[in-house]
Design a protein around this motif. Structure first.
Motif, mmCIF file in Angstrom:
data_model
loop_
_atom_site.group_PDB
_atom_site.id
_atom_site.type_symbol
_atom_site.label_atom_id
_atom_site.label_comp_id
_atom_site.label_asym_id
_atom_site.label_seq_id
_atom_site.Cartn_x
_atom_site.Cartn_y
_atom_site.Cartn_z
ATOM 1 N N LEU A 82 0.792 -1.251 -0.081
ATOM 2 C CA LEU A 82 -0.136 -0.140 -0.042
ATOM 3 C C LEU A 82 0.922 1.204 -0.017
ATOM 4 C CD1 LEU A 82 -2.843 -0.974 2.603
ATOM 5 C CD2 LEU A 82 -2.990 -0.960 0.075
ATOM 6 N N ILE A 83 1.954 1.208 0.675
ATOM 7 C CA ILE A 83 2.732 2.330 0.611
ATOM 8 C C ILE A 83 4.261 1.964 0.243
ATOM 9 C CG2 ILE A 83 1.387 3.556 2.774
ATOM 10 C CD1 ILE A 83 3.367 2.381 4.587
ATOM 11 N N ASP A 84 4.911 3.117 -0.207
ATOM 12 C CA ASP A 84 6.321 3.110 -0.647
ATOM 13 C C ASP A 84 7.326 3.299 0.257
ATOM 14 O OD1 ASP A 84 8.391 2.789 -2.380
ATOM 15 O OD2 ASP A 84 8.093 4.511 -3.375
ATOM 16 N N SER A 85 7.293 2.602 1.513
ATOM 17 C CA SER A 85 7.950 2.858 2.867
ATOM 18 C C SER A 85 9.457 1.964 2.893
ATOM 19 C CB SER A 85 7.150 2.366 3.692
ATOM 20 O OG SER A 85 6.897 1.043 3.752
ATOM 21 N N GLU A 86 9.693 1.044 1.970
ATOM 22 C CA GLU A 86 10.695 0.060 2.418
ATOM 23 C C GLU A 86 12.070 0.843 2.418
ATOM 24 O OE1 GLU A 86 9.844 -2.711 3.424
ATOM 25 O OE2 GLU A 86 8.573 -3.949 2.329
ATOM 26 N N SER A 95 12.119 2.426 5.636
ATOM 27 C CA SER A 95 12.325 1.485 6.811
ATOM 28 C C SER A 95 13.726 1.069 7.199
ATOM 29 C CB SER A 95 11.374 0.410 6.736
ATOM 30 O OG SER A 95 9.938 1.172 6.462
ATOM 31 N N CYS A 96 14.226 0.451 5.985
ATOM 32 C CA CYS A 96 15.581 0.094 6.055
ATOM 33 C C CYS A 96 16.601 1.144 6.521
ATOM 34 C CB CYS A 96 15.890 -0.637 4.668
ATOM 35 S SG CYS A 96 14.959 -2.008 4.264
ATOM 36 N N ARG A 97 16.569 2.255 6.260
ATOM 37 C CA ARG A 97 17.242 3.243 6.541
ATOM 38 C C ARG A 97 17.225 3.620 8.016
ATOM 39 N NH1 ARG A 97 16.627 9.706 4.728
ATOM 40 N NH2 ARG A 97 17.796 10.674 6.417
ATOM 41 N N LEU A 116 11.101 9.536 9.781
ATOM 42 C CA LEU A 116 11.439 9.689 8.505
ATOM 43 C C LEU A 116 10.199 9.751 7.411
ATOM 44 C CD1 LEU A 116 14.505 6.890 8.143
ATOM 45 C CD2 LEU A 116 14.658 9.552 8.000
ATOM 46 N N PHE A 117 9.015 9.207 7.830
ATOM 47 C CA PHE A 117 7.920 9.223 6.968
ATOM 48 C C PHE A 117 7.363 10.494 6.780
ATOM 49 C CE2 PHE A 117 6.746 4.441 8.134
ATOM 50 C CZ PHE A 117 7.887 3.987 7.313
ATOM 51 N N GLU A 118 7.601 11.378 7.910
ATOM 52 C CA GLU A 118 6.780 12.620 7.923
ATOM 53 C C GLU A 118 7.342 13.277 6.567
ATOM 54 O OE1 GLU A 118 4.236 13.499 9.874
ATOM 55 O OE2 GLU A 118 4.582 12.037 11.489
ATOM 56 N N GLY A 119 6.389 13.610 5.781
ATOM 57 C CA GLY A 119 6.721 14.513 4.733
ATOM 58 C C GLY A 119 7.226 13.868 3.496
#
Length: 222
Positions: free
Chosen positions: A16-20, A23-25, A82-85
């Motif tokens: 659903l989200i482009d987070s990988e 997240s890994c960072r 990191l997700f914010e923005g």
């Protein structure tokens, strides 16, 4: 296809989200600070689909010393910062969620706080009732155990044979198949989609799609 399905359960990260990558960072930065030399690429190659607690166990065994007991919370908090923005939904996710005529849920190995915040930041929270959001904290055993997907199906009142899971990881595919649920692999966020497609098929995915347009077509929505 959808005439045979009463519930579609989505994994979150990488589906659903482009987070990988973010997240890994977050995980890598924390590990390096603790003296564990794991790069974002190593985290991505080896631990996508793992819960943070399971990843911590593997790394502790490899390095011969434990990680801080609050490792899952620490990396979840870092990821959210990191997700914010920066966090975005995968292209077409909102359109498909809005068109699905059946019930839908999300089931992730993430901690619940991070999962909920991820959905909020991308605007996808509007598609899932609170009772349709499932995290690793809801079960004793996260993916690759079947518990999380079994819980989602049971809570939604749908037999596994009438469910469909959308997954990007081997871990999640293994979990869904162990729960008796059909899996569609998703490689829309994978840096190596061809290789990941083969891995998902080998793990038991019935088919693999490369985008939400492909998933929409598979489900008979386009």
């Amino acid at each position: 296809m959808l005439t045979a399905i009463d519930l579609v359960i989505f994994d979150c990260d990488g589906v659903l989200i482009d987070s990988e990558s973010l997240s890994c960072r977050a995980v890598s930065e924390f590990l390096v600070e603790q003296g564990f030399p794991y790069s974002p690429k190593v985290i991505a190659d080896r631990f996508i689909g793992y819960s943070d607690a399971e990843m911590a166990k593997v790394i502790a065994d490899e390095q011969g010393r434990p990680l801080p007991s609050d490792f899952p919370r620490q990396v979840a908090d870092r990821a959210v910062v990191l997700f914010e923005g920066h966090l975005k939904p995968l292209p077409g996710a909102a359109v498909l969620l809005g068109r699905l005529p059946c019930d839908k849920a999300v089931a992730s190995n993430s901690l619940r706080g991070r999962l909920v915040r991820s959905l909020q930041l991308t605007g996808l929270d509007t598609f899932f009732a609170d009772s349709r959001v499932f995290s690793s904290q809801d079960v004793a055993r996260p993916k690759p155990a079947p518990d999380l997907y079994e819980l989602a199906a049971r809570t939604c009142g749908v037999a596994p044979a009438r469910c469909l899971v959308v997954e990007d990881s081997i871990t999640g595919t293994t979990a869904a198949r162990a729960a008796g649920i059909m899996v569609i692999g998703f490689v829309g966020a994978s840096p190596e989609p061809d290789q990941q497609k083969e891995k998902l098929l080998a793990a038991g995915a019935a088919s693999v799609v490369e985008s939400f347009a492909g998933l929409s077509s598979y489900l008979g929505l386009s």
